[in-house]
Motif scaffolding. Structure first.
Motif, PDB file in Angstrom:
ATOM      1  N   LEU A  25       0.826  -1.196   0.000  1.00 25.46           N
ATOM      2  CA  LEU A  25       0.000   0.000   0.000  1.00 25.46           C
ATOM      3  C   LEU A  25       0.866   1.255   0.000  1.00 25.46           C
ATOM      4  O   LEU A  25       1.923   1.278   0.602  1.00 25.46           O
ATOM      5  CB  LEU A  25      -0.918   0.007   1.230  1.00 25.46           C
ATOM      6  N   ASN A  26       0.395   2.278  -0.666  1.00 20.83           N
ATOM      7  CA  ASN A  26       1.089   3.566  -0.730  1.00 20.83           C
ATOM      8  C   ASN A  26       0.230   4.633  -0.080  1.00 20.83           C
ATOM      9  O   ASN A  26      -0.988   4.659  -0.267  1.00 20.83           O
ATOM     10  CB  ASN A  26       1.364   3.947  -2.190  1.00 20.83           C
ATOM     11  N   HIS A  27       0.883   5.545   0.650  1.00 22.87           N
ATOM     12  CA  HIS A  27       0.156   6.601   1.355  1.00 22.87           C
ATOM     13  C   HIS A  27      -0.301   7.674   0.370  1.00 22.87           C
ATOM     14  O   HIS A  27       0.465   8.138  -0.452  1.00 22.87           O
ATOM     15  CB  HIS A  27       1.048   7.226   2.437  1.00 22.87           C
ATOM     16  N   ASP A  28      -1.596   8.028   0.454  1.00 21.21           N
ATOM     17  CA  ASP A  28      -2.166   9.033  -0.441  1.00 21.21           C
ATOM     18  C   ASP A  28      -3.322   9.732   0.266  1.00 21.21           C
ATOM     19  O   ASP A  28      -4.381   9.133   0.473  1.00 21.21           O
ATOM     20  CB  ASP A  28      -2.653   8.355  -1.731  1.00 21.21           C
ATOM     21  N   HIS A  29      -3.111  10.976   0.656  1.00 21.47           N
ATOM     22  CA  HIS A  29      -4.159  11.794   1.277  1.00 21.47           C
ATOM     23  C   HIS A  29      -4.810  11.113   2.477  1.00 21.47           C
ATOM     24  O   HIS A  29      -6.007  10.856   2.497  1.00 21.47           O
ATOM     25  CB  HIS A  29      -5.230  12.190   0.253  1.00 21.47           C
ATOM     26  N   GLU A  30      -4.026  10.788   3.468  1.00 20.21           N
ATOM     27  CA  GLU A  30      -4.468  10.199   4.735  1.00 20.21           C
ATOM     28  C   GLU A  30      -5.046   8.793   4.614  1.00 20.21           C
ATOM     29  O   GLU A  30      -5.597   8.255   5.572  1.00 20.21           O
ATOM     30  CB  GLU A  30      -5.476  11.117   5.440  1.00 20.21           C
ATOM     31  N   ARG A  31      -4.946   8.187   3.466  1.00 19.72           N
ATOM     32  CA  ARG A  31      -5.391   6.806   3.273  1.00 19.72           C
ATOM     33  C   ARG A  31      -4.272   6.034   2.598  1.00 19.72           C
ATOM     34  O   ARG A  31      -3.350   6.600   2.032  1.00 19.72           O
ATOM     35  CB  ARG A  31      -6.656   6.761   2.397  1.00 19.72           C
ATOM     36  N   TRP A  32      -4.376   4.731   2.639  1.00 17.41           N
ATOM     37  CA  TRP A  32      -3.414   3.842   2.001  1.00 17.41           C
ATOM     38  C   TRP A  32      -4.079   3.187   0.807  1.00 17.41           C
ATOM     39  O   TRP A  32      -5.174   2.650   0.924  1.00 17.41           O
ATOM     40  CB  TRP A  32      -2.920   2.798   3.004  1.00 17.41           C
ATOM     41  N   ARG A  33      -3.435   3.278  -0.348  1.00 19.64           N
ATOM     42  CA  ARG A  33      -4.033   2.775  -1.586  1.00 19.64           C
ATOM     43  C   ARG A  33      -3.111   1.780  -2.263  1.00 19.64           C
ATOM     44  O   ARG A  33      -1.901   1.907  -2.216  1.00 19.64           O
ATOM     45  CB  ARG A  33      -4.301   3.934  -2.552  1.00 19.64           C
ATOM     46  N   GLY A  34      -3.722   0.827  -2.930  1.00 19.99           N
ATOM     47  CA  GLY A  34      -2.966  -0.144  -3.709  1.00 19.99           C
ATOM     48  C   GLY A  34      -3.765  -1.397  -3.949  1.00 19.99           C
ATOM     49  O   GLY A  34      -4.632  -1.765  -3.151  1.00 19.99           O
ATOM     50  N   HIS A  35      -3.527  -2.024  -5.092  1.00 22.69           N
ATOM     51  CA  HIS A  35      -4.169  -3.297  -5.442  1.00 22.69           C
ATOM     52  C   HIS A  35      -5.698  -3.221  -5.368  1.00 22.69           C
ATOM     53  O   HIS A  35      -6.356  -4.165  -4.945  1.00 22.69           O
ATOM     54  CB  HIS A  35      -3.661  -4.437  -4.562  1.00 22.69           C
ATOM     55  N   GLY A  36      -6.271  -2.070  -5.741  1.00 25.79           N
ATOM     56  CA  GLY A  36      -7.722  -1.915  -5.722  1.00 25.79           C
ATOM     57  C   GLY A  36      -8.308  -1.643  -4.355  1.00 25.79           C
ATOM     58  O   GLY A  36      -9.518  -1.753  -4.166  1.00 25.79           O
ATOM     59  N   HIS A  37      -7.495  -1.268  -3.380  1.00 26.18           N
ATOM     60  CA  HIS A  37      -7.962  -1.009  -2.027  1.00 26.18           C
ATOM     61  C   HIS A  37      -7.714   0.449  -1.657  1.00 26.18           C
ATOM     62  O   HIS A  37      -6.756   1.062  -2.114  1.00 26.18           O
ATOM     63  CB  HIS A  37      -7.238  -1.901  -1.018  1.00 26.18           C
ATOM     64  N   ILE A  38      -8.583   0.999  -0.824  1.00 24.89           N
ATOM     65  CA  ILE A  38      -8.443   2.344  -0.264  1.00 24.89           C
ATOM     66  C   ILE A  38      -8.658   2.180   1.238  1.00 24.89           C
ATOM     67  O   ILE A  38      -9.791   2.098   1.710  1.00 24.89           O
ATOM     68  CB  ILE A  38      -9.481   3.313  -0.850  1.00 24.89           C
ATOM     69  N   ILE A  39      -7.587   2.107   1.983  1.00 24.66           N
ATOM     70  CA  ILE A  39      -7.662   1.694   3.386  1.00 24.66           C
ATOM     71  C   ILE A  39      -7.296   2.826   4.338  1.00 24.66           C
ATOM     72  O   ILE A  39      -6.285   3.512   4.158  1.00 24.66           O
ATOM     73  CB  ILE A  39      -6.731   0.481   3.626  1.00 24.66           C
ATOM     74  N   ASN A  40      -8.124   2.995   5.347  1.00 23.73           N
ATOM     75  CA  ASN A  40      -7.851   3.910   6.449  1.00 23.73           C
ATOM     76  C   ASN A  40      -7.407   3.064   7.640  1.00 23.73           C
ATOM     77  O   ASN A  40      -8.050   2.061   7.965  1.00 23.73           O
ATOM     78  CB  ASN A  40      -9.106   4.703   6.806  1.00 23.73           C
ATOM     79  N   ILE A  41      -6.317   3.441   8.270  1.00 20.74           N
ATOM     80  CA  ILE A  41      -5.807   2.725   9.443  1.00 20.74           C
ATOM     81  C   ILE A  41      -5.898   3.643  10.652  1.00 20.74           C
ATOM     82  O   ILE A  41      -5.421   4.771  10.620  1.00 20.74           O
ATOM     83  CB  ILE A  41      -4.356   2.259   9.223  1.00 20.74           C
ATOM     84  N   ASP A  42      -6.537   3.148  11.711  1.00 18.48           N
ATOM     85  CA  ASP A  42      -6.695   3.901  12.946  1.00 18.48           C
ATOM     86  C   ASP A  42      -6.318   2.984  14.107  1.00 18.48           C
ATOM     87  O   ASP A  42      -7.130   2.162  14.548  1.00 18.48           O
ATOM     88  CB  ASP A  42      -8.131   4.391  13.078  1.00 18.48           C
ATOM     89  N   GLY A  43      -5.083   3.101  14.548  1.00 18.88           N
ATOM     90  CA  GLY A  43      -4.597   2.239  15.620  1.00 18.88           C
ATOM     91  C   GLY A  43      -4.531   0.798  15.157  1.00 18.88           C
ATOM     92  O   GLY A  43      -3.849   0.479  14.193  1.00 18.88           O
ATOM     93  N   SER A  44      -5.279  -0.082  15.806  1.00 17.96           N
ATOM     94  CA  SER A  44      -5.268  -1.493  15.433  1.00 17.96           C
ATOM     95  C   SER A  44      -6.450  -1.859  14.527  1.00 17.96           C
ATOM     96  O   SER A  44      -6.656  -3.019  14.215  1.00 17.96           O
ATOM     97  CB  SER A  44      -5.304  -2.375  16.682  1.00 17.96           C
ATOM     98  N   LYS A  45      -7.214  -0.871  14.107  1.00 13.23           N
ATOM     99  CA  LYS A  45      -8.387  -1.100  13.259  1.00 13.23           C
ATOM    100  C   LYS A  45      -8.137  -0.536  11.862  1.00 13.23           C
ATOM    101  O   LYS A  45      -7.374   0.405  11.682  1.00 13.23           O
ATOM    102  CB  LYS A  45      -9.633  -0.423  13.841  1.00 13.23           C
ATOM    103  N   PHE A  46      -8.834  -1.100  10.880  1.00 16.07           N
ATOM    104  CA  PHE A  46      -8.745  -0.560   9.526  1.00 16.07           C
ATOM    105  C   PHE A  46     -10.102  -0.683   8.857  1.00 16.07           C
ATOM    106  O   PHE A  46     -10.962  -1.455   9.278  1.00 16.07           O
ATOM    107  CB  PHE A  46      -7.685  -1.295   8.700  1.00 16.07           C
ATOM    108  N   TYR A  47     -10.295   0.117   7.810  1.00 16.69           N
ATOM    109  CA  TYR A  47     -11.502   0.012   6.997  1.00 16.69           C
ATOM    110  C   TYR A  47     -11.111   0.204   5.549  1.00 16.69           C
ATOM    111  O   TYR A  47     -10.353   1.116   5.219  1.00 16.69           O
ATOM    112  CB  TYR A  47     -12.549   1.056   7.405  1.00 16.69           C
TER     113      TYR A  47
END
Length: 67
Positions: A25-47
């Motif tokens: 995943l690559n960091h892009d505007h407070e989210r992590w993107r890559g391989h068709g995913h747009i992931i937000n990480i908050d501590g031990s949780k992600f969406y």
């Protein structure tokens, strides 16, 4: 069996910050993107906000399995 359970718990406790790069995943505007995913990480949780996923979880194992 206890050794396997201990290893699983250890992996669940890994910081997601380190896992994000390991899953490509690559960091892009407070989210992590890559391989068709747009992931937000908050501590031990992600969406994952990508239209195909729209689900979250907790822990390193869930993050890796979400890929």
């Amino acid at each position: 069996m206890r050794s396997l359970e201990a290893q699983t718990q250890q992996m669940r406790g890994l910081a997601l910050g380190g896992c994000r790069l390991g899953v490509g995943l690559n960091h892009d505007h407070e989210r992590w993107r890559g391989h068709g995913h747009i992931i937000n990480i908050d501590g031990s949780k992600f969406y994952d906000f990508s239209p195909q996923q729209q689900k979250g979880g907790g822990g390193a194992i869930d993050l890796v399995n979400a890929r």
